[in-house]
Design an enzyme around this catalytic site. Structure first.
Site, short mmCIF file in Angstrom:
data_model
loop_
_atom_site.label_atom_id
_atom_site.label_comp_id
_atom_site.label_asym_id
_atom_site.label_seq_id
_atom_site.Cartn_x
_atom_site.Cartn_y
_atom_site.Cartn_z
N SER A 247 0.85 -1.18 0.00
CA SER A 247 0.00 0.00 0.00
C SER A 247 0.89 1.25 0.00
O SER A 247 1.76 1.38 -0.86
CB SER A 247 -0.95 -0.04 1.20
OG SER A 247 -1.89 1.01 1.15
N ARG A 316 -12.80 7.05 8.61
CA ARG A 316 -12.39 5.64 8.59
C ARG A 316 -13.43 4.78 7.88
O ARG A 316 -13.08 3.81 7.19
CB ARG A 316 -12.18 5.14 10.02
CG ARG A 316 -11.59 3.74 10.10
CD ARG A 316 -10.22 3.68 9.46
NE ARG A 316 -9.56 2.41 9.76
CZ ARG A 316 -8.30 2.14 9.42
NH1 ARG A 316 -7.56 3.05 8.82
NH2 ARG A 316 -7.77 0.97 9.73
N ASP A 464 -8.67 -5.25 -6.06
CA ASP A 464 -8.30 -4.02 -5.35
C ASP A 464 -8.90 -2.82 -6.09
O ASP A 464 -8.59 -2.58 -7.25
CB ASP A 464 -6.77 -3.91 -5.31
CG ASP A 464 -6.27 -2.79 -4.42
OD1 ASP A 464 -7.07 -1.90 -4.07
OD2 ASP A 464 -5.08 -2.80 -4.07
N HIS A 501 -7.91 -4.55 -1.47
CA HIS A 501 -6.65 -3.93 -1.08
C HIS A 501 -6.05 -4.60 0.15
O HIS A 501 -4.83 -4.67 0.29
CB HIS A 501 -6.87 -2.45 -0.83
CG HIS A 501 -5.62 -1.67 -0.63
ND1 HIS A 501 -4.63 -1.58 -1.59
CD2 HIS A 501 -5.16 -0.96 0.45
CE1 HIS A 501 -3.63 -0.84 -1.13
NE2 HIS A 501 -3.93 -0.46 0.10
N ASP A 502 -6.90 -5.08 1.06
CA ASP A 502 -6.40 -5.68 2.30
C ASP A 502 -5.79 -7.06 2.11
O ASP A 502 -5.38 -7.70 3.09
CB ASP A 502 -7.54 -5.78 3.32
CG ASP A 502 -7.69 -4.50 4.13
OD1 ASP A 502 -6.90 -3.56 3.92
OD2 ASP A 502 -8.59 -4.44 4.99
#
Length: 528
Positions: A247, A316, A464, A501-502
């Protein structure tokens, strides 16, 4: 379900197969704000009795807003206790035991200004060999601390716990490598950032006046990397075996190889990019706008009062939408509601809503709001194109002061109008050419030329949406056009990972396996 609630309360991630129906939020709202909810219900009942007719619609309850008001009241009470000699309201933003490197040499920054001195929080695993040739610099994502793996001084699991360990089965083998991970400049986990004391300001009665806050200068990812290499100098590491990151860390890893080609043996960039693209910039902009609109942000001067917890929570939640994938959420949540037997609510109701709410709740007081603003802006500014690097070098050469670097930006008097697509012109593409087929701009190719002799592993994930797979393809293509001879590019399809993405945090088999093989292979190429 109780077991899942206990895991969430302890800050642990439930197993992947568990559909996390985060009813704990509803329980928490009703238990922590019972008096407020009761008052709302009583008011609604009174209103109903005073209105003619039997079909009066009752006032809807908003336990999610009650919870925010309750936390604001709690933080306000803590502020009052501080002024009475008690502890302050702001969180400590600490991740536990770590080491600290202090540089008394000033750090001249890309966009003007200087940090006259600075601290870098770091942790290490493994042993540095006699020739100091086995060091790996591990770069973090936006909000991570230096605590990538458990240590004696901090036995809690780190953010890359399962990727680091003794033996060739780990991505980073500590029986062979000396692994260093830092909290970046601008952060809030021990490194100098907006919440730190500005050494150039004399003391006053109000400690808030001595914090950098939004007097902190704009920093870039390259500034962060230069500070990390000052730490490496202090550790006696003249050349890294590898620079590794995911990232934002994947962006820094590339920057390390570009800025210090003679000091980086190989580069691993996972779910990163060589230049930030408009979608990720847009998402981070919205997060900053939400945060800065919280009245408790106070233009960054909140350190002795209530922190902007509502803005942080919402920011968040927006970020979490970009971290995971649609396919995973379809399997994990589908369209299920937390309690289908209850009427629909405007507060979190669907399982996906309770998941996002939980993500915001557990983070809103665990990270410094100003650090989020500064580091996310640094990500936006990231661009390894040659012209951008040259312009930054020219600014640093002037050694401008912080006062020289003050923002004079004003909002435009006219509304936005469409601009010509300069990238399309540069790359020779047309409106009929898909972005995935574009040739990297020559400016970017020139900017990556320092990596032509560095073995490089680039990993992307098809699911992603924050750092889409075409961005990793752009890195690999630009490197090859720059003359790089050892470029390994791997894209994990949706048949391999649905975690978006994680994936870099979850997939020890594919991501971890690729990294481990690449680093173990002295030839610098991964067996795929």
């Amino acid at each position: 379900m109780k077991a899942v609630q206990r895991m969430l309360a302890a800050g642990r991630r439930p197993p992947r197969h568990v559909n996390v129906c985060i009813r704990t939020n509803h329980a928490r709202w009703h238990s922590s704000t019972a008096s407020k909810s009761a008052a709302v219900a009583a008011a609604a009942e009174t209103a109903g009795k005073s209105t003619a007719g039997s079909n009066v619609n009752p006032q809807m309850a908003f336990p999610c807003l009650d919870a925010l008001e309750s936390r604001t009241s709690t933080l306000l009470d803590r502020t009052k206790r501080q002024h009475s000699g008690g502890s302050g309201p702001e969180p400590s933003y600490t991740s536990g035991g770590h080491q600290t490197f202090t540089s008394s040499a000033p750090l001249t920054l890309d966009w003007g200004g200087t940090l006259p001195s600075y601290n870098i929080a770091y942790e290490t695993w493994g042993t540095l060999n006699a020739t100091a040739s086995n060091a790996i610099l591990l770069h973090t994502g936006l909000s991570a601390s230096s605590h990538a793996h458990s240590t004696d001084s901090n036995p809690a699991a780190g953010w890359w716990e399962k990727f680091i360990g003794e033996g060739p089965g780990f991505a980073l083998d500590t029986s062979r490598f000396f692994v260093v991970c830092t909290n970046v400049i601008g952060g809030c986990y021990g490194s100098t950032g907006p919440g730190s004391i500005d050494p150039t300001v004399t003391g006053t009665e109000d400690g808030n006046d001595r914090r950098y806050a939004t007097r902190f200068p704009i920093v870039t990812l390259e500034d962060m990397v230069r500070a990390q290499f000052a730490l490496l100098d202090g550790l006696g590491v003249k050349k890294l075996y590898a620079s590794v990151g995911s990232s934002m860390g994947g962006m820094q890893s590339l920057a390390a190889g570009v800025l210090f080609p003679e000091r980086v043996g190989r580069v691993v960039s996972i779910s990163g990019c060589a230049r930030s693209h408009p979608y990720s910039i847009a998402m981070r902009f919205v997060q900053r706008q939400v945060l800065m609109s919280d009245p408790n942000w106070r233009r960054g001067n909140y350190y002795t009062t209530i922190p902007p917890h509502i803005g942080m929570k919402l920011a968040r939640e927006i970020a979490t939408v970009t971290y995971r994938s649609g396919p995973e959420w379809e399997l994990r949540f589908s369209r299920r509601r937390a309690d289908a037997s209850q009427p629909p609510a405007l507060c979190p109701d669907f399982l996906i809503e309770t998941y996002l709410d939980h993500a915001g709740e557990k983070w809103c007081l665990e990270y410094d709001a100003n650090s989020l603003l500064y580091i996310s802006k640094a990500m936006d500014l990231f661009d390894l194109s040659r012209s951008v690097q040259d312009a930054a070098a020219a600014r640093r050469a002037t050694k401008s002061t912080n006062s020289d670097a003050q923002c004079t930006l004003t909002l435009p008097e006219q509304d936005y109008t469409e601009q010509p697509d300069t990238d399309s012109v540069e790359s020779g593409s047309s409106d009929n050419v898909k972005v995935n087929d574009r040739v990297p701009p020559q400016d970017l190719v020139d900017g990556l030329r320092n990596l032509r002799d560095t073995p490089t592993l680039i990993i992307g994930v098809a699911s992603d949406i924050l750092f889409p797979a075409w961005q990793q393809r752009e890195i690999a293509d630009a490197l090859r056009l720059a003359g790089a001879r050892e470029v390994t590019h791997v894209e994990l399809g949706e048949d391999v990972s649905l975690f978006g993405h994680d994936t870099f945090l979850l997939d020890t088999e594919n991501v971890g396996g690729l990294v481990g093989r690449f680093l173990q292979d002295d030839g610098g190429s991964a067996a795929v």
